[in-house]
Design a protein around this motif. Structure first.
Motif, mmCIF file in Angstrom:
data_model
loop_
_atom_site.group_PDB
_atom_site.id
_atom_site.type_symbol
_atom_site.label_atom_id
_atom_site.label_comp_id
_atom_site.label_asym_id
_atom_site.label_seq_id
_atom_site.Cartn_x
_atom_site.Cartn_y
_atom_site.Cartn_z
ATOM 1 N N GLU A 69 46.662 38.226 -6.575
ATOM 2 C CA GLU A 69 46.859 39.619 -6.996
ATOM 3 C C GLU A 69 45.520 40.347 -7.100
ATOM 4 N N GLU A 70 44.532 39.691 -7.700
ATOM 5 C CA GLU A 70 43.203 40.299 -7.833
ATOM 6 C C GLU A 70 42.546 40.479 -6.468
ATOM 7 N N GLN A 71 42.763 39.522 -5.592
ATOM 8 C CA GLN A 71 42.208 39.640 -4.238
ATOM 9 C C GLN A 71 42.776 40.871 -3.529
ATOM 10 N N LYS A 72 44.070 41.039 -3.593
ATOM 11 C CA LYS A 72 44.725 42.165 -2.927
ATOM 12 C C LYS A 72 44.266 43.498 -3.508
ATOM 13 N N ALA A 73 44.102 43.536 -4.829
ATOM 14 C CA ALA A 73 43.761 44.786 -5.506
ATOM 15 C C ALA A 73 42.299 45.179 -5.352
ATOM 16 N N GLY A 74 41.386 44.201 -5.389
ATOM 17 C CA GLY A 74 39.979 44.574 -5.422
ATOM 18 C C GLY A 74 39.039 43.817 -4.524
ATOM 19 N N PHE A 75 39.536 42.744 -3.877
ATOM 20 C CA PHE A 75 38.651 41.917 -3.057
ATOM 21 C C PHE A 75 39.321 41.543 -1.737
ATOM 22 N N PRO A 76 39.779 42.545 -0.984
ATOM 23 C CA PRO A 76 40.540 42.247 0.240
ATOM 24 C C PRO A 76 39.731 41.503 1.295
ATOM 25 N N GLU A 77 38.405 41.577 1.193
ATOM 26 C CA GLU A 77 37.564 40.898 2.179
ATOM 27 C C GLU A 77 37.459 39.396 1.918
ATOM 28 N N MET A 78 37.900 38.953 0.738
ATOM 29 C CA MET A 78 37.773 37.536 0.382
ATOM 30 C C MET A 78 38.911 36.701 0.959
ATOM 31 N N LYS A 79 38.532 35.616 1.567
ATOM 32 C CA LYS A 79 39.502 34.617 1.995
ATOM 33 C C LYS A 79 39.629 33.596 0.871
ATOM 34 N N ILE A 80 40.870 33.242 0.501
ATOM 35 C CA ILE A 80 41.104 32.312 -0.603
ATOM 36 C C ILE A 80 41.729 31.023 -0.071
ATOM 37 N N THR A 81 41.107 29.906 -0.366
ATOM 38 C CA THR A 81 41.663 28.578 -0.087
ATOM 39 C C THR A 81 41.839 27.874 -1.428
ATOM 40 N N THR A 82 42.999 27.293 -1.661
ATOM 41 C CA THR A 82 43.284 26.683 -2.962
ATOM 42 C C THR A 82 43.225 25.167 -2.896
ATOM 43 N N LEU A 83 42.464 24.578 -3.810
ATOM 44 C CA LEU A 83 42.459 23.128 -3.955
ATOM 45 C C LEU A 83 43.819 22.695 -4.486
ATOM 46 N N PRO A 84 44.510 21.779 -3.806
ATOM 47 C CA PRO A 84 45.833 21.358 -4.286
ATOM 48 C C PRO A 84 45.754 20.598 -5.608
ATOM 49 N N ALA A 85 46.903 20.437 -6.236
ATOM 50 C CA ALA A 85 46.987 19.596 -7.428
ATOM 51 C C ALA A 85 46.496 18.194 -7.064
ATOM 52 N N PHE A 86 45.624 17.649 -7.885
ATOM 53 C CA PHE A 86 44.919 16.415 -7.521
ATOM 54 C C PHE A 86 45.346 15.223 -8.370
ATOM 55 N N TYR A 87 46.559 15.270 -8.880
ATOM 56 C CA TYR A 87 47.068 14.322 -9.865
ATOM 57 C C TYR A 87 47.032 12.862 -9.437
ATOM 58 N N LYS A 88 47.039 12.593 -8.139
ATOM 59 C CA LYS A 88 47.063 11.192 -7.702
ATOM 60 C C LYS A 88 45.950 10.852 -6.717
ATOM 61 N N HIS A 89 44.965 11.727 -6.608
ATOM 62 C CA HIS A 89 43.853 11.399 -5.723
ATOM 63 C C HIS A 89 43.083 10.213 -6.305
ATOM 64 N N PRO A 90 42.789 9.215 -5.501
ATOM 65 C CA PRO A 90 42.121 8.010 -6.018
ATOM 66 C C PRO A 90 40.816 8.296 -6.758
ATOM 67 N N GLU A 91 40.046 9.303 -6.316
ATOM 68 C CA GLU A 91 38.781 9.600 -6.988
ATOM 69 C C GLU A 91 39.019 10.212 -8.369
ATOM 70 N N TYR A 92 40.042 11.039 -8.476
ATOM 71 C CA TYR A 92 40.413 11.593 -9.788
ATOM 72 C C TYR A 92 40.934 10.483 -10.694
ATOM 73 N N ILE A 93 41.799 9.631 -10.167
ATOM 74 C CA ILE A 93 42.351 8.528 -10.957
ATOM 75 C C ILE A 93 41.227 7.618 -11.448
ATOM 76 N N LYS A 94 40.254 7.356 -10.607
ATOM 77 C CA LYS A 94 39.124 6.524 -11.026
ATOM 78 C C LYS A 94 38.355 7.191 -12.164
#
Length: 347
Positions: free
Chosen positions: A140-165
């Protein structure tokens, strides 16, 4: 130019009813937190809840407030500062609710020339009232004030081995010297209807104890499935026995059914079943906050001891743990180098 946007929950400016009230208003009026029609949400929040809750919440915040400020904000800033030393990219920190806003953080990145943003919701699991609302607000903020920004979202990391470690090693450190006879993984609770709302198949999630064991695309947005995955993976990493560990859900509101078993009921059950030394972990959060420091570390201990328990230990969240910072630095730097994210294996 690439940059990183970290987003956590947020906090009132001070532990006073005056500052808690607008914070609670913003939080509880979020349609992904209380998913009722706006007219009903307004009556519930502004007509009922905000008449009494700010004073009670302020008293709770006062119990856990640090000299430097809100624990969640201070911890998030420490994590952000450490991450900045391990990446060349600009890193900004924003909060979903409160004055330390997402908009301010995005403006900070823009002023540094960033137009390609990796959004990192600081929640391991997907839920509409945490992970999803952060993503929606950023877009919403991107659309309203930062249209030039490309947004990539880090997925939920609940079972990534590095997070689990990182989580498991932190838990191991927290358990050192504590002769526990049970470990309770207490996760933030959500209404059962949120699980069903986030089921893209509209039929898989039955919340009956079996659906989480049947492979489905629904698991990608199923909070219940994901938290149990986290528990099982930590249990395997630490070599814990089945009878040593259980999971529960805290912080429910009255009304519709929430995910069970309820943590406060578990305190009583475990004590009465002879579990005298309880360790409690709160992996739904990466940063300690009101819910972990007051509700679990303080009130939880009181409830367990009152029910007949003898010793109780709350194990801190990952916070600014060095191994956790190193894991996040690897993820963001890999994204910078390859423009790809492979944080959570396919369901």
């Amino acid at each position: 130019m690439k940059g990183v946007l970290l987003v956590n929950l947020g906090s009132p400016e001070s532990p006073t009813a005056k500052d808690v009230k607008p914070y609670l208003d913003e939080f509880l009026m979020d349609e992904r937190v209380i998913d009722a029609p706006k007219w009903l949400r307004t009556i519930l929040v502004r007509g009922i809840i905000l008449q009494t809750r700010p004073k009670k919440s302020a008293e709770a915040y006062a119990k856990i407030w640090w000299e430097e400020g809100s624990p969640l904000v201070v911890i998030s800033e420490r994590f952000s500062d450490k991450l900045k030393t391990q990446t060349e990219m600009p890193v900004a920190l924003g909060m979903r609710y409160g004055t330390m806003s997402i908009k301010k953080a995005m403006q900070e990145l823009k002023e540094k020339g960033v137009d390609d943003v990796l959004l990192v919701p600081l929640y391991p699991h997907y839920a509409m009232s945490s992970f999803e609302t952060v993503v929606v607000k950023v877009l919403e903020e991107q659309k309203a004030g930062f249209p030039e920004m490309k947004i990539t979202t880090l997925p939920a990391f609940y079972k990534h081995p590095e997070y689990i470690k990182a989580l498991s090693e932190s838990i191991k450190d927290g358990l050192e010297g504590f002769d526990y006879d049970h470990i309770l993984f207490s996760y933030h609770g959500i209404p059962e209807r949120h699980i069903r709302k986030n089921d893209p198949t509209s039929f898989h999630c039955k919340i009956d104890g079996t659906c989480c064991k049947v492979n489905s695309v629904a698991h990608n947005t199923c909070y219940r499935h994901q938290v149990y995955d986290t528990t099982e993976m930590v249990k395997a990493y630490l070599g814990l026995q089945e009878e040593q560990v259980s999971s529960s859900f805290q912080s429910r509101l009255a009304g519709d059914p929430w995910l069970k078993p309820y943590t406060d009921y578990e305190f009583e059950r475990l004590a009465k079943e002879g579990k005298k030394k309880l360790a409690v972990i709160t992996p739904a959060f990466v940063s300690d906050c009101l819910e972990t420091l007051e509700e679990i570390a303080m009130e939880g201990k009181h409830q367990f001891i009152e029910a007949g328990g003898e010793d109780y230990k709350h194990i801190p969240c990952l916070n600014d743990n060095d191994l956790w910072v190193k894991v996040m630095a690897k993820w963001v730097n890999d994204w910078q180098a390859t423009n790809k994210l492979d944080v959570v294996p396919s369901t």
